[in-house]
Motif scaffolding. Structure first.
Motif, short mmCIF file in Angstrom:
data_model
loop_
_atom_site.label_atom_id
_atom_site.label_comp_id
_atom_site.label_asym_id
_atom_site.label_seq_id
_atom_site.Cartn_x
_atom_site.Cartn_y
_atom_site.Cartn_z
N CYS A 177 -61.05 -9.71 -41.25
CA CYS A 177 -62.30 -10.43 -41.03
C CYS A 177 -63.29 -10.31 -42.19
N CYS A 178 -63.38 -9.12 -42.74
CA CYS A 178 -64.29 -8.91 -43.87
C CYS A 178 -63.77 -9.68 -45.08
N GLY A 179 -64.66 -10.37 -45.74
CA GLY A 179 -64.25 -11.15 -46.89
C GLY A 179 -63.61 -12.48 -46.53
N LYS B 260 -64.73 -16.27 -40.99
CA LYS B 260 -65.54 -15.38 -40.15
C LYS B 260 -67.03 -15.49 -40.51
N ASN B 261 -67.30 -15.50 -41.81
CA ASN B 261 -68.69 -15.58 -42.29
C ASN B 261 -68.81 -16.68 -43.34
N ASP C 28 -70.83 -15.44 -50.05
CA ASP C 28 -70.08 -15.40 -51.31
C ASP C 28 -69.34 -14.07 -51.38
N HIS C 29 -68.18 -14.00 -50.72
CA HIS C 29 -67.42 -12.76 -50.62
C HIS C 29 -66.95 -12.28 -51.99
N ALA C 30 -66.44 -13.19 -52.82
CA ALA C 30 -65.98 -12.81 -54.16
C ALA C 30 -67.17 -12.37 -55.01
N GLY C 31 -68.29 -13.06 -54.88
CA GLY C 31 -69.49 -12.69 -55.63
C GLY C 31 -70.00 -11.31 -55.23
N GLN C 32 -69.92 -10.99 -53.94
CA GLN C 32 -70.34 -9.67 -53.48
C GLN C 32 -69.49 -8.58 -54.12
N LEU C 33 -68.20 -8.77 -54.11
CA LEU C 33 -67.30 -7.78 -54.69
C LEU C 33 -67.53 -7.66 -56.20
#
Length: 113
Positions: A8-10, A14-15, A19-24
């Motif tokens: 679910c995370c990333g 789910k969300n 910006d999942h890649a940007g967060q990482l």
């Protein structure tokens, strides 16, 4: 620091809008600049509170009794920046977390620094 990137995370399903890649990328950039590590993990468990980031204490924080702190709902830039600021300040055992980040803690609350 451990960043969940499991079921679910990333996950944009789910969300959406996060910006999942940007967060990482932001977390890894801060880690490289300030000398802490960022790892990713498969599912850490609290899927209903995605994205989950575990802020680990620095060596000084561990000596001071700091324990890993799980942060849930880390889906926006403000959360990411608060996690970065806390890690840069020394993290658990060394620096108090930002007050607003405390509202996102998953599980038992750590002792105050």
């Amino acid at each position: 620091m451990v960043v969940c990137r499991g079921c679910c995370c990333g996950d944009a399903r789910k969300n959406p809008g996060t910006d999942h890649a940007g967060q990482l990328d932001r977390l890894r950039s801060a880690a490289a600049e300030h000398g802490f590590r960022v790892r990713t993990s498969d599912c850490l468990g609290p899927c209903d509170q995605a994205n989950v980031v575990v802020v680990q204490p620095s060596p000084a924080g561990r000596r001071a009794g700091g324990r890993p702190v799980w942060v849930g709902f880390a889906t926006d830039d403000d959360s990411t920046e608060e996690v970065v600021a806390w890690a840069v300040a020394g993290g658990p055992g060394v620096a108090p977390p930002p007050v607003t980040l405390e509202l996102q803690f998953v599980g038992p609350r750590p002792p105050r620094a």
